[in-house]
Motif scaffolding. Structure first.
Motif, mmCIF file in Angstrom:
data_model
loop_
_atom_site.group_PDB
_atom_site.id
_atom_site.type_symbol
_atom_site.label_atom_id
_atom_site.label_comp_id
_atom_site.label_asym_id
_atom_site.label_seq_id
_atom_site.Cartn_x
_atom_site.Cartn_y
_atom_site.Cartn_z
ATOM 1 N N ARG A 1 0.833 -1.205 0.000
ATOM 2 C CA ARG A 1 0.000 0.000 0.000
ATOM 3 C C ARG A 1 0.867 1.255 0.000
ATOM 4 N N LEU A 2 1.928 1.249 0.804
ATOM 5 C CA LEU A 2 2.831 2.397 0.837
ATOM 6 C C LEU A 2 3.526 2.604 -0.508
ATOM 7 N N GLU A 3 3.888 1.510 -1.137
ATOM 8 C CA GLU A 3 4.534 1.612 -2.442
ATOM 9 C C GLU A 3 3.578 2.194 -3.479
ATOM 10 N N ARG A 4 2.330 1.800 -3.402
ATOM 11 C CA ARG A 4 1.313 2.338 -4.319
ATOM 12 C C ARG A 4 1.129 3.844 -4.099
ATOM 13 N N ILE A 5 1.110 4.258 -2.831
ATOM 14 C CA ILE A 5 0.999 5.683 -2.510
ATOM 15 C C ILE A 5 2.216 6.430 -3.048
ATOM 16 N N ALA A 6 3.406 5.850 -2.870
ATOM 17 C CA ALA A 6 4.632 6.478 -3.371
ATOM 18 C C ALA A 6 4.569 6.659 -4.877
ATOM 19 N N ASP A 7 4.099 5.633 -5.563
ATOM 20 C CA ASP A 7 3.997 5.686 -7.015
ATOM 21 C C ASP A 7 3.010 6.766 -7.464
ATOM 22 N N LEU A 8 1.845 6.809 -6.830
ATOM 23 C CA LEU A 8 0.830 7.796 -7.202
ATOM 24 C C LEU A 8 1.295 9.223 -6.907
ATOM 25 N N CYS A 9 1.927 9.428 -5.761
ATOM 26 C CA CYS A 9 2.430 10.765 -5.426
ATOM 27 C C CYS A 9 3.539 11.198 -6.375
ATOM 28 N N PHE A 10 4.386 10.260 -6.762
ATOM 29 C CA PHE A 10 5.472 10.603 -7.684
ATOM 30 C C PHE A 10 4.919 11.035 -9.040
ATOM 31 N N VAL A 11 3.976 10.272 -9.566
ATOM 32 C CA VAL A 11 3.386 10.624 -10.862
ATOM 33 C C VAL A 11 2.611 11.935 -10.761
ATOM 34 N N ALA A 12 1.876 12.130 -9.668
ATOM 35 C CA ALA A 12 1.148 13.389 -9.473
ATOM 36 C C ALA A 12 2.117 14.566 -9.403
#
Length: 110
Positions: A82-93
């Motif tokens: 879940r944390l990795e998914r959040i990291a990915d979404l924040c990076f792309v955003a």
């Protein structure tokens, strides 16, 4: 579904190893942008680009922190995924925000 493979945690773990250093680099880009805009504002007047770039740097900071935490947790942990998914979404955003900010600034809209 026949022929499709689930994404292994091994492949996913390598994503965090890529996000963390790149998010740190992008924080540096945002900080540099803030400094350059402060210098340019003396000539062109006030703009909000520095404020937006600072907010974008916070997105990259969240991305870096969640990426780091996902690497620190056990590989099989649901929290790590879940944390990795959040990291990915924040990076792309953050990338999209930075491109939007620079485009609007180039056309002197903001």
């Amino acid at each position: 579904m026949k022929g499709s493979r689930p994404i292994s945690r091994e492949v996913s773990a390598s994503l965090s190893h890529h996000i963390l250093p790149n998010a740190g680099t992008m924080i540096g880009v945002c900080v540099t942008l803030v400094g350059l805009v402060k210098i340019v504002e003396l000539q062109i007047g006030h703009s909000h680009v520095d404020e937006y770039a600072a907010l974008t740097a916070l997105l990259f900071l969240v991305s870096a922190l969640t990426s780091y935490l996902s690497m620190r947790l056990a590989a099989e942990s649901q929290h790590a995924a879940r944390l990795e998914r959040i990291a990915d979404l924040c990076f792309v955003a953050g990338l999209l925000a930075l491109v939007g900010i620079t485009t609007l600034f180039a056309y002197e809209t903001i």
